[in-house]
Each structure stands twice: as structure tokens, then as C-alpha cells.
Design a protein around this motif. Structure first.
Motif, mmCIF file in Angstrom:
data_model
loop_
_atom_site.group_PDB
_atom_site.id
_atom_site.type_symbol
_atom_site.label_atom_id
_atom_site.label_comp_id
_atom_site.label_asym_id
_atom_site.label_seq_id
_atom_site.Cartn_x
_atom_site.Cartn_y
_atom_site.Cartn_z
ATOM 1 N N SER A 196 0.784 -1.342 -0.062
ATOM 2 C CA SER A 196 -0.029 0.010 -0.058
ATOM 3 C C SER A 196 0.784 1.309 0.008
ATOM 4 O O SER A 196 1.625 1.355 0.977
ATOM 5 C CB SER A 196 -0.758 -0.040 1.232
ATOM 6 O OG SER A 196 -1.541 1.211 1.649
ATOM 7 N N ASP A 197 0.635 2.065 -0.908
ATOM 8 C CA ASP A 197 1.477 3.433 -1.256
ATOM 9 C C ASP A 197 1.044 4.279 0.005
ATOM 10 O O ASP A 197 1.988 5.007 0.486
ATOM 11 C CB ASP A 197 1.157 4.133 -2.485
ATOM 12 C CG ASP A 197 1.943 3.455 -3.698
ATOM 13 O OD1 ASP A 197 2.992 2.630 -3.247
ATOM 14 O OD2 ASP A 197 1.354 3.559 -4.672
ATOM 15 N N LEU A 198 -0.179 4.343 0.580
ATOM 16 C CA LEU A 198 -0.763 4.957 1.618
ATOM 17 C C LEU A 198 0.366 4.672 2.900
ATOM 18 O O LEU A 198 0.721 5.489 3.698
ATOM 19 C CB LEU A 198 -2.139 4.919 1.748
ATOM 20 C CG LEU A 198 -2.562 5.523 3.047
ATOM 21 C CD1 LEU A 198 -2.425 7.105 3.124
ATOM 22 C CD2 LEU A 198 -3.964 5.013 3.404
ATOM 23 N N ARG A 199 0.142 3.331 3.261
ATOM 24 C CA ARG A 199 0.852 2.854 4.448
ATOM 25 C C ARG A 199 2.206 3.288 4.336
ATOM 26 O O ARG A 199 2.974 3.524 5.339
ATOM 27 C CB ARG A 199 0.588 1.570 4.664
ATOM 28 C CG ARG A 199 -0.850 1.247 4.975
ATOM 29 C CD ARG A 199 -1.098 -0.186 5.426
ATOM 30 N NE ARG A 199 -0.973 -1.227 4.435
ATOM 31 C CZ ARG A 199 -2.052 -1.791 3.806
ATOM 32 N NH1 ARG A 199 -3.219 -1.144 4.073
ATOM 33 N NH2 ARG A 199 -1.873 -2.588 2.996
ATOM 34 N N LEU A 200 2.954 3.181 3.299
ATOM 35 C CA LEU A 200 4.237 3.351 3.039
ATOM 36 C C LEU A 200 4.624 5.084 3.284
ATOM 37 O O LEU A 200 5.778 5.294 3.747
ATOM 38 C CB LEU A 200 4.912 2.792 1.773
ATOM 39 C CG LEU A 200 4.755 1.278 1.811
ATOM 40 C CD1 LEU A 200 5.219 0.890 0.434
ATOM 41 C CD2 LEU A 200 5.517 0.863 2.837
ATOM 42 N N GLU A 201 3.707 5.599 2.775
ATOM 43 C CA GLU A 201 3.764 7.132 2.946
ATOM 44 C C GLU A 201 3.696 7.629 4.324
ATOM 45 O O GLU A 201 4.507 8.482 4.800
ATOM 46 C CB GLU A 201 2.842 7.917 1.938
ATOM 47 C CG GLU A 201 2.618 9.447 2.136
ATOM 48 C CD GLU A 201 4.032 10.094 1.803
ATOM 49 O OE1 GLU A 201 4.228 11.159 2.527
ATOM 50 O OE2 GLU A 201 4.759 9.614 0.982
ATOM 51 N N LYS A 202 2.870 7.006 5.065
ATOM 52 C CA LYS A 202 2.624 7.425 6.291
ATOM 53 C C LYS A 202 3.871 6.700 7.068
ATOM 54 O O LYS A 202 4.489 7.409 8.042
ATOM 55 C CB LYS A 202 1.489 6.407 7.104
ATOM 56 C CG LYS A 202 0.126 7.031 6.609
ATOM 57 C CD LYS A 202 -0.477 8.210 6.969
ATOM 58 C CE LYS A 202 -1.606 9.121 6.492
ATOM 59 N NZ LYS A 202 -1.742 10.430 6.968
ATOM 60 N N ALA A 203 4.501 5.719 6.976
ATOM 61 C CA ALA A 203 5.826 5.391 7.486
ATOM 62 C C ALA A 203 6.766 6.575 7.137
ATOM 63 O O ALA A 203 7.436 6.614 8.208
ATOM 64 C CB ALA A 203 6.139 3.964 6.767
ATOM 65 N N ARG A 204 6.825 7.017 5.998
ATOM 66 C CA ARG A 204 8.073 7.889 5.824
ATOM 67 C C ARG A 204 7.534 9.162 6.575
ATOM 68 O O ARG A 204 8.545 9.945 7.250
ATOM 69 C CB ARG A 204 7.918 8.415 4.408
ATOM 70 C CG ARG A 204 8.795 7.211 3.573
ATOM 71 C CD ARG A 204 8.938 7.449 1.869
ATOM 72 N NE ARG A 204 7.626 7.743 1.347
ATOM 73 C CZ ARG A 204 6.884 6.605 0.617
ATOM 74 N NH1 ARG A 204 7.717 5.298 0.535
ATOM 75 N NH2 ARG A 204 5.918 6.857 -0.043
ATOM 76 N N GLU A 205 6.591 9.778 6.800
ATOM 77 C CA GLU A 205 5.734 10.912 7.436
ATOM 78 C C GLU A 205 6.388 10.403 9.057
ATOM 79 O O GLU A 205 6.513 11.735 9.593
ATOM 80 C CB GLU A 205 4.404 11.100 7.450
ATOM 81 C CG GLU A 205 4.030 11.457 6.105
ATOM 82 C CD GLU A 205 2.462 11.798 5.991
ATOM 83 O OE1 GLU A 205 1.815 11.849 7.150
ATOM 84 O OE2 GLU A 205 1.885 11.641 4.734
ATOM 85 N N CYS A 206 6.427 9.174 9.546
ATOM 86 C CA CYS A 206 6.744 9.071 10.835
ATOM 87 C C CYS A 206 8.177 8.909 10.978
ATOM 88 O O CYS A 206 8.536 8.613 12.116
ATOM 89 C CB CYS A 206 6.021 7.650 11.142
ATOM 90 S SG CYS A 206 4.324 7.822 11.429
ATOM 91 N N GLY A 207 8.931 9.142 9.879
ATOM 92 C CA GLY A 207 10.614 9.201 9.915
ATOM 93 C C GLY A 207 11.298 7.794 9.691
ATOM 94 O O GLY A 207 12.239 7.621 9.870
ATOM 95 N N LEU A 208 10.378 6.908 8.939
ATOM 96 C CA LEU A 208 11.083 5.541 8.600
ATOM 97 C C LEU A 208 11.302 5.815 7.091
ATOM 98 O O LEU A 208 10.464 5.770 6.373
ATOM 99 C CB LEU A 208 9.840 4.524 8.839
ATOM 100 C CG LEU A 208 9.350 4.148 10.253
ATOM 101 C CD1 LEU A 208 8.116 3.172 10.220
ATOM 102 C CD2 LEU A 208 10.545 3.550 11.068
#
Length: 345
Positions: A196-208
Motif C-alpha cells: 500500500s502506497d498510503l501505508r508506506l507514505e505514512k511510514a515515511r511521515e513517521c520518520g521511517l
């Protein structure tokens, strides 16, 4: 006060029930005003009739941010006005795991919201031994995500990750928080994967910063891109997907650990020949201990855990059914759904 109950799968109804009062508290009890409730994957299983250990009707709610309203005369951990949450585990205190300091795997474990009544009501009573006094600057919404934070922290401590390259498969809320906790425990590099691109984008927003969509890039190519020739020495399976556990067993460095965090709807196949020959350890992880909650509070308070990007939808208390409809109909747009009780009495 209004109480929300799952009467049967796909059916939440609201009931007027007496509110607990301060005068009725036992000496060790605490009266909480519930402000926010998080909806998790296990709650969704209950709503769909897919949870194997639930008897209907059931009052949901085990992730919550609350305010202390009143305390029994022997309570010292919190006082009125404090922000708080509490572990939802009801344990016997007498079985082998409890006696050995592992109540999270109590032989008679019951969890509020599943085998015991949860907090889906404005006022809720808990005993002092399960209360967590939270940092005052945290929002009730952040506190409501402390329970999944504790899941991630407990899982991240099931093996030694310091100085190792780590993969987390599954970038939902729990996978995200496992990856953040692993990073906070000193992992060298952390890669989180999903489709999921959304979940991965959220991961990057969280600093991952290291992410891979394995529907677009092969698992092996992602490992090579992020870790080069070093490979990875530790993994956390948080997707519940057969291919993920297959890829981890086939590619992890020999002599390494794979921690299983996900709940699989169907028992996965594992190549035991490779597991044996490569001396790979599969390690389970179940919920959390009290100290995991305390660490979660500290890591949220000092910013080591970032949960704000995870909340994608918010609903009022009487919109519980609509919240589940949203989750069912917009899976790819949902991460953490939050129920707001602040206008509810």
C-alpha cells in the motif's frame, strides 16, 4: 450514560446505562472519563464475526485516552485531572506465566473489549495496578494510540536489534510502530515493506525513510537496495501474509531471528528444512507488559515515537457503525480510525 455494544456481527447498538460514580469506587479503583477510543484490526474482526474468542454481545474499546475523575482512598499512582490510560489485560496472577513475570501470556487471560467489557462509554472504572499515568502534554488522541505503541515496543524487545539491519513486513499501524520502536532501540538500518502506497507514505511521515512496495519491487531487490551486501539479521512479520514469511525465511541471514507479530487468518506454511539448516529462530510476541506501556509513554513524550500521521479518520461516538462502514469501504485510505467521546455524556 450511553454505552455502545456489538450485539452481533455488523451490528452496534446504543444503550442507556447508569454511569459509575465516585462514591462507589473500591479503595484501589479509578474512575476515568473516556475522551478518545482507537479502533484496531482485532476490533474489526469482532465486528465481522471473525474473532475466535469473543462471545456476543460485547462492549468494545481497549485503546483509549482518558482523564482521571476520581480515585479510591488507597490510590497513589494518579490523581484527579491526570491524563491516563490502562492495560486492558485481566490476568489470574496465579498461573505459571503470571508467577514468572509474564502475565501477558496468562493461562486465563481475558482482554477488555473481547472477553470482558471494554470502554465504549463515557465513564469507565479500572484498578490501580493497570493504570498508566501519561505525560500531561500528550493529547488524548496520542494517548489512545499508546496501546498499539506498547505492542510495538514489546515486539521490538523480543530479540536484540541493536546494530543490526532489520526488516518489518507490514506497514499498518502495528508494523509502523514496531519499526519505529526497533529504530529507537538502536537498529542500524530499518526497512519496512507493504503493498500500500498510503501505508508506506505514512511510514515515511513517521520518520521511517527506508520503504518498499513489494507489489512494485521484488523483496530481494528492496533488500539489496537498502542493505547492499550486508543483508539483514532480524525481521518482524506484521502482515499476516504467506508470501512475507516465505520471503523472510528464504532471505534472512543464517542464525538470525524472525519475530512473529501478525495474526494469520490461515496457518502459514514455513520451510522447516531451511529454518533448521540455517538455525533461524521464530519468536512469538503477545501484547505487552506494564513496563512496555511505561516505555511507550516515555517515547511518545520525548518524540521517539511519532503517532500523529497514523490517524486518518475521526468519528463521533454515535457514529461507531459509520466508522466501521468507512473501514470496510475504504481499506486503502484507512490507518487508525479514532472515536471521539468528548461531546458525549
Amino acid at each position: 450514560m450511553i454505552q455502545a455494544r456489538v450485539i452481533k456481527p455488523h451490528d452496534i447498538e446504543f444503550f442507556e446505562v447508569p454511569a459509575p460514580e465516585a462514591k462507589d469506587l473500591k479503595d484501589n479503583e479509578i474512575l476515568l472519563r473516556i475522551h478518545k477510543i482507537g479502533v484496531c484490526g482485532s476490533d474489526i474482526h469482532v465486528m465481522h464475526g471473525q474473532h475466535p474468542f469473543v462471545t456476543y454481545p460485547v462492549i468494545q474499546g481497549h485503546e483509549y485516552g482518558a482523564e482521571v475523575v476520581a480515585v479510591g482512598k488507597d490510590v497513589t499512582a494518579v490523581r484527579p485531572g491526570d491524563k491516563a490510560t490502562a492495560r486492558p489485560q485481566l490476568v489470574c496472577g496465579e498461573c505459571g506465566p503470571c508467577r514468572n513475570g509474564r502475565p501477558n501470556v496468562c493461562e486465563k487471560l481475558r482482554v477488555q473489549g473481547f472477553q470482558a467489557p471494554g470502554c465504549a462509554q463515557p465513564y469507565f472504572v479500572v484498578p490501580e495496578d493497570r493504570i498508566i499515568r501519561c505525560a500531561p502534554h500528550l493529547s488524548y488522541e496520542q494517548i489512545a494510540i499508546m496501546e498499539p505503541c506498547a505492542v510495538g515496543i514489546h515486539a521490538s524487545g523480543r530479540t536484540d536489534v541493536k546494530g543490526k539491519n532489520v526488516i518489518v513486513t507490514g506497514a499498518g499501524t502495528i508494523g509502523n510502530l514496531v519499526a519505529q520502536a526497533v529504530k529507537g532501540r538502536g537498529a542500524k538500518k530499518v526497512l519496512i515493506t507493504d503493498v500500500s502506497d498510503l501505508r508506506l507514505e505514512k511510514a515515511r511521515e513517521c520518520g521511517l525513510e527506508n520503504t518498499a512496495n513489494t507489489a512494485k519491487e521484488s523483496f530481494e531487490d528492496a533488500v539489496k537496495r537498502v542493505f547492499g551486501d550486508e543483508g539483514f539479521q532480524c525481521a518482524f512479520e506484521v502482515s499476516g501474509v504467506q508470501k512475507c514469511i516465505t520471503d523472510l525465511v528464504a532471505n534472512i541471514e543464517k542464525g538470525s531471528d524472525i519475530v512473529i507479530v501478525a495474526v494469520f487468518s490461515k496457518n502459514p506454511e514455513v520451510n522447516l528444512a531451511v529454518l533448521d539448516e540455517h538455525e533461524i529462530r521464530l519468536i512469538g510476541s503477545m501484547m505487552y507488559l506494564h513496563e512496555d506501556y511505561l516505555l511507550a509513554d516515555g517515547m511518545l513524550a520525548d518524540g521517539r515515537l511519532n503517532v500523529d500521521p497514523l490517524v486518518t479518520q475521526r468519528f463521533g461516538f454515535k457514529e461507531y457503525n459509520e466508522a466501521y462502514d468507512c473501514i470496510d469501504n475504504h481499506r486503502e485510505e484507512c490507518m487508525k480510525v479514532m472515536i471521539d467521546l468528548e461531546a458525549t455524556e
